[in-house]
Write an enzyme that holds these catalytic residues in place. Structure first.
Site, mmCIF file in Angstrom:
data_model
loop_
_atom_site.group_PDB
_atom_site.id
_atom_site.type_symbol
_atom_site.label_atom_id
_atom_site.label_comp_id
_atom_site.label_asym_id
_atom_site.label_seq_id
_atom_site.Cartn_x
_atom_site.Cartn_y
_atom_site.Cartn_z
ATOM 1 N N LYS A 107 0.816 -1.123 -0.110
ATOM 2 C CA LYS A 107 0.060 -0.194 0.080
ATOM 3 C C LYS A 107 0.876 1.315 -0.090
ATOM 4 O O LYS A 107 0.385 2.398 -0.430
ATOM 5 C CB LYS A 107 -0.883 -0.156 1.207
ATOM 6 C CG LYS A 107 -1.696 -1.363 1.585
ATOM 7 C CD LYS A 107 -2.882 -1.289 0.483
ATOM 8 C CE LYS A 107 -4.137 -2.187 0.773
ATOM 9 N NZ LYS A 107 -3.849 -3.437 1.217
HETATM 10 C C1 LIG Z 1 -4.432 -4.581 0.610
HETATM 11 C C2 LIG Z 1 -3.660 -5.912 0.704
HETATM 12 C C3 LIG Z 1 -3.977 -6.855 -0.334
HETATM 13 C C4 LIG Z 1 -5.161 -6.817 -1.406
HETATM 14 O O1 LIG Z 1 -4.943 -5.652 -2.274
HETATM 15 P P1 LIG Z 1 -6.355 -5.092 -2.753
HETATM 16 O O2 LIG Z 1 -5.939 -4.009 -3.589
HETATM 17 O O3 LIG Z 1 -7.256 -4.930 -1.585
HETATM 18 O O4 LIG Z 1 -6.896 -6.421 -3.668
HETATM 19 C C5 LIG Z 1 -3.127 -7.891 -0.500
HETATM 20 N N1 LIG Z 1 -2.021 -8.254 0.507
HETATM 21 C C6 LIG Z 1 -1.790 -7.251 1.354
HETATM 22 C C7 LIG Z 1 -0.486 -7.469 2.222
HETATM 23 C C8 LIG Z 1 -2.538 -5.948 1.617
HETATM 24 O O5 LIG Z 1 -2.234 -5.299 2.258
#
Ligand SMILES: *Cc1c(COP(=O)(O)O)cnc(C)c1O
Length: 487
Positions: A107
């Site tokens: 993120k």
């Molecule tokens: C948010 C997240 C995901 C999923 O990503 P999306 O964009 O919500 O599909 C997968 N792995 C981790 C570690 C995350 O923080």
């Protein structure tokens, strides 16, 4: 170009779409011309990572002045890898490590950029109001958004997380967050409760109901400014494969994406629409297999038990960004999308037309990985390849293996690695047969000893930091809580 809602013909400029986060009718903003506007994707692949980022973002968000400067400010010195998102060979495949930012999850790539976009949009739109960022988190968005927005002038940020739904490390990261404009609140519920509470707050606090001097926006991937920066690393990975001579220009590459809210994988689809030779996008789900079922049957049915898994950031039953794919796959049929979303809200289920599903299946495949397979995969990859992956990435690794077995292993495959293994030390230690005593912070240290890898900077010394946020509320208190914070 303009952005429009997935649920009506409501339009907004790109800067306004970033500021608003979500359209007034509850739809998500999308560029209906994406894929028909020309993009020099081959030229883009020759640029260094930050050059790629500014070229791609300028294409997706052309209304922003001086994107190059915004990109530089977002990433300069923030990541512990010069390549931003390094590509690592593991067995026959490649792992794209997206977790080298300040909070050790993918993120960070988007949430380092979003505050730059929000403040630039605020300036360009001549907005004086303070932008309050409302965010629901399954664990990683919250911390990355807090880091991104802390002490950014003209903004405030409010994060809701499921009290019993995040890992101890994730929780410690959030409740110790410093900054003059941040607030963190636990919710007695799961991620979907947090997310729907935040959506209710957006609906209840729009227009005249909003206290003077404030504007609400979102750091979730419903915000197009959060999604756009995620397109970049699909290009970075492709360029890297070219550099290594692993592919020739134009050769399709499959990307396997550990998926929750469908944001990350949708960004891969945007990359494909911009011309990047993306083969199949494999949607990897944990035991909450609502997306696997949808891609197989065309029926999206959230009426099922919410399972708590070892990959909590993917414990989601309502994947918001799927709405954008429905829009694209139905050639912009906003009435159809609005109807599906209404049914999801009232009945908990909808069926998407088979014709459109067939189009979706040309670009997407799905695979679900249960809890046992997840831990087995971590152990196997560690033993066989000497590579340590976290629980979310393991879901992707497992999916990559099943997918290749199903289709014959004739294509380069990149698995997106979404978090550092040190963020989920208990599950990872168990998977590799390590000793489990002590709390997660001791386990983190043990993991470092066993693997001889350093604990990421952002996770060191977490236990010693003072807890600054202690609020806990029920899901139906979210709207009032937001109102009080704004007031
Ligand atoms: C948010 C997240 C995901 C999923 O990503 P999306 O964009 O919500 O599909 C997968 N792995 C981790 C570690 C995350 O923080």
């Amino acid at each position: 170009m303009y952005y429009q809602s997935t649920r009506s013909d409501h339009r907004a400029s790109d800067t306004a779409a970033v500021l608003e986060g979500i359209a007034p009718d509850g739809g998500l903003y999308i560029d209906p011309s994406l894929g028909s506007r020309p993009f020099d994707w081959q030229g883009c692949l020759r640029l260094p990572p930050l050059g790629m980022a500014s070229m791609i973002l300028s294409h997706l968000l052309p209304g922003f002045a001086d994107m190059g400067e915004l990109v530089r400010r977002a990433y300069d010195g923030k990541f512990d890898s010069e390549e931003l998102t390094p590509l690592v060979p593991v067995g026959d495949d490649y792992v794209l490590e997206l977790f080298h930012g300040p909070t050790a999850a993918f993120k960070d790539v988007a949430l380092s950029m979003l505050p730059q976009l929000v403040t630039a949009a605020r300036g360009q739109e001549g907005v004086r109001d303070r932008i309050c960022i409302l965010t629901a988190t399954s664990g990683d968005t919250g911390k990355a958004a807090l880091e991104g927005f802390r002490d950014v002038e003209g903004t405030g940020i409010l994060v809701f997380f499921p009290d019993a739904g995040v890992s101890p490390v994730q929780k410690a990261q959030m409740v110790t967050q410093a900054g003059g404009n941040v607030r963190v609140c636990a919710v007695r519920g799961n991620f979907d409760d947090c997310q729907s509470g935040v959506k209710r707050a957006f609906a209840a606090l729009s227009g005249d109901a909003l206290p003077a001097g404030s504007l609400l926006s979102s750091a979730n991937s419903i915000n197009i400014g959060r999604l756009a920066p995620q397109v970049v690393y699909y290009f970075i990975a492709y360029a890297d494969l070219l550099d290594r001579g692993a592919i020739t220009l134009g050769e399709p590459v499959d990307y396997v994406v550990p998926t929750g809210n469908f944001g990350d994988i949708l960004a891969g689809y945007f990359a494909k629409l911009m011309g990047l030779p993306v083969g199949r996008l494999v949607c990897a789900s944990n035991a909450n297999r609502v997306l696997t079922d949808f891609l197989e049957t065309g029926v999206y049915d959230k009426r099922r038990a919410f399972l708590k898994t070892a990959s909590p950031s993917m414990d989601i039953l309502v994947s918001s960004n799927l709405e954008r794919l429905l829009f694209l796959a139905s050639a912009g049929d906003t009435a159809l999308v609005a109807d599906c979303m209404k049914k999801l809200n009232t009945e908990g289920v909808y069926r998407f037309p088979e014709e459109a599903m067939a189009r979706i299946r040309e670009d997407f495949a799905a695979c679900c990985c249960g809890e046992e397979s997840c831990l087995e995969t971590i152990g196997r990859v560690w033993r066989d390849c000497g590579y340590l992956c976290d629980t979310h990435t393991a879901v992707g690794m497992y999916a990559a293996q099943s997918w290749k077995r199903a289709r014959g292993a004739d294509r380069r495959t990149v698995v997106l690695s979404t978090a550092s293994p040190f963020k989920f030390p208990a599950a990872v230690l168990r998977a590799i047969g390590g000793e489990l005593s002590g709390d997660e912070f001791e386990q983190m240290e043990r993991l470092a000893e066993i693997t001889k890898q350093p604990i990421p900077r952002g996770l060191r010394g977490l236990r010693e930091r003072p807890v600054l946020h202690r609020d806990v509320i029920d899901p139906d208190e979210i709207v009032d809580y937001v109102r009080r914070q704004l007031g």
